[in-house]
Scaffold this active site. Structure first.
Site, PDB file in Angstrom:
ATOM      1  N   ASP A   9       0.843  -1.245   0.102  1.00  0.00           N
ATOM      2  CA  ASP A   9       0.039  -0.126  -0.056  1.00  0.00           C
ATOM      3  C   ASP A   9       0.771   1.504   0.105  1.00  0.00           C
ATOM      4  O   ASP A   9       1.688   1.356   0.592  1.00  0.00           O
ATOM      5  CB  ASP A   9      -0.742   0.015   1.347  1.00  0.00           C
ATOM      6  CG  ASP A   9      -1.973   1.018   1.131  1.00  0.00           C
ATOM      7  OD1 ASP A   9      -2.009   1.717   0.126  1.00  0.00           O
ATOM      8  OD2 ASP A   9      -3.032   0.975   2.042  1.00  0.00           O
ATOM      9  N   ASP A 102      -3.641   2.605  -5.495  1.00  0.00           N
ATOM     10  CA  ASP A 102      -2.394   2.597  -4.582  1.00  0.00           C
ATOM     11  C   ASP A 102      -2.309   1.341  -3.713  1.00  0.00           C
ATOM     12  O   ASP A 102      -1.551   1.509  -2.911  1.00  0.00           O
ATOM     13  CB  ASP A 102      -2.678   4.001  -3.668  1.00  0.00           C
ATOM     14  CG  ASP A 102      -3.489   3.986  -2.874  1.00  0.00           C
ATOM     15  OD1 ASP A 102      -4.534   3.201  -3.081  1.00  0.00           O
ATOM     16  OD2 ASP A 102      -3.759   4.642  -1.759  1.00  0.00           O
ATOM     17  N   GLU A 103      -2.888   0.465  -4.256  1.00  0.00           N
ATOM     18  CA  GLU A 103      -2.579  -1.006  -3.280  1.00  0.00           C
ATOM     19  C   GLU A 103      -2.713  -2.082  -4.119  1.00  0.00           C
ATOM     20  O   GLU A 103      -3.303  -2.210  -5.236  1.00  0.00           O
ATOM     21  CB  GLU A 103      -3.667  -1.116  -2.224  1.00  0.00           C
ATOM     22  CG  GLU A 103      -4.969  -1.240  -2.496  1.00  0.00           C
ATOM     23  CD  GLU A 103      -5.905  -1.593  -1.149  1.00  0.00           C
ATOM     24  OE1 GLU A 103      -5.291  -2.033  -0.425  1.00  0.00           O
ATOM     25  OE2 GLU A 103      -7.214  -1.053  -1.427  1.00  0.00           O
TER      26      GLU A 103
END
Length: 382
Positions: A9, A102-103
């Site tokens: 993350d 974003d992960e």
């Protein structure tokens, strides 16, 4: 074979992207979001110390942290950097799932015989930091749930390994809110009967949980006990979503055509939000009675908001429909998709608009996509 699942993350991703562009933003309270009536899309750890959180109204955030600097945000920048990070990770692992902008989840099962999984993951994180200039946290464990919780506990710039025999001791003392599927309503329901830690939840009878919260009760119990068989789904980008309608009888009814186009925009926007996509390109297509086909497209800031998408689609239609001939087909396409929750597009939306979307999406999920919609998209003659 024991599973080795990693969750990675990006740390305060939007903030990190802005600081990469402007180093003067480092070390100060920073909020990414819309105007005075908007909400927080992301915030720095310096702002979080004052109680600022994502999805909080900007007005409330400024009351908590009046010295914070607010930036509207540049979703194209974030998308480009996300793509760069995706490429860095993807070329180094056998199976990668991109869960959001974003992960990521990685399946490194079986890689221990070649190289230690933890060391492998550590070097991937270092490559992201070196090549993209962005901080990233990770946790390695036996499944997606434990790894995701682990990443949250390890931030910022955390690196954590939770071995199989350590899963229960790691999870037990944590709040039930740490379980990904537990929202505010479920937490309040559990709290009222004294269930506040994962350990207490894990000892609850499954049938009791099912009676309390429905079919998800069993899944919640499994997660509290560190059980999650969900696979890491190999990553592939969807390029577009589209729909079109061919009329049984060619039409020149502009109001009806616009009503249909508005309804198309609303349904496609709902699909984007359900599948966690946002779009930056809108294209309208019309086919005349003589089979001539014309299209026109426009770029917008990344969004999944149907009020924006519908407005632009109707503007394109007005520019496109110039021949005043009968039309036999009308279509709408959203392209240049990237992963992202609609809440990430709060650079222009107000708190009231977001509450409206959440309510409408809830009703559509429960009663069907046609259960509720904007008046402009309904045919009141049916």
């Amino acid at each position: 074979m024991n599973r080795a699942i990693v969750h990675m993350d990006m740390d305060t991703f939007f903030v990190s992207c802005e600081r990469l562009q402007n180093r003067e933003l480092k070390g100060i309270p920073l909020i990414i979001g819309g105007g005075d009536r908007g909400v927080v899309a992301s915030c720095s750890y310096e702002a979080r110390k004052f109680g600022v959180r994502s999805a909080m109204p900007i007005r409330m955030a400024l009351r908590l942290c009046p010295d914070a600097k607010i930036i509207k945000g540049d979703y194209e920048l974030y998308s480009n950097l996300s793509h760069k990070v995706t490429e860095i990770i993807q070329e180094k692992v056998p199976v990668m799932e991109k869960a959001s902008i974003d992960e990521f989840y990685l399946d490194l099962s079986g890689m221990d015989k070649f190289y230690g999984c933890y060391q492998w993951t550590k070097e991937i994180a270092e490559a992201v930091n070196k090549e993209a200039g962005l901080p990233i946290s990770f946790a390695l464990s036996t499944n997606k749930t434990v790894s995701k919780i682990g990443t949250g506990e390890s931030k910022p710039v955390g690196r954590l390994e939770i071995k199989e025999m350590e899963v229960k001791s790691f999870l037990n003392p944590l709040s039930v809110k740490k379980i990904p599927m537990v929202g505010d309503k479920t937490f309040q329901l559990l709290s009222r009967i004294g269930i506040r830690t994962i350990h207490t939840l894990s000892e609850m009878p499954v049938l009791v949980l099912q009676q309390m919260i429905g079919k998800n009760g069993k899944e919640l119990w499994k997660k509290a006990n560190g059980i999650d068989e969900n696979p890491v789904v190999p990553y592939s980008e969807r390029k577009s979503v589209s729909t079109e309608r061919t009329f049984a009888t060619d039409t020149i009814d502009v109001l009806e055509l616009k009503r249909i186009l508005s309804g198309m925009a609303e349904k496609l926007a709902f699909q984007l939000r359900q599948e966690k996509w946002i779009t930056s390109t809108i294209m309208v297509k019309i086919r005349y009675a003589n089979f001539d086909t014309e299209t026109k497209q426009s770029r917008v800031a990344y969004t999944a908001a149907d009020h924006t998408l519908s407005r632009v689609a109707l503007e394109l239609f007005d520019k496109l429909y110039t021949r005043r001939m009968r039309i036999r087909l009308i279509g709408l396409r959203f392209t240049d998709l990237v992963h992202g929750n609609h809440q990430m597009n709060l650079f222009e939306d107000t708190e009231e608009q977001m509450n409206l979307y959440q309510t409408m999406d809830y009703l559509k999920n429960r009663f069907g996509t046609d259960a509720v919609g904007r008046a402009s998209g309904f045919d009141f003659g049916q």
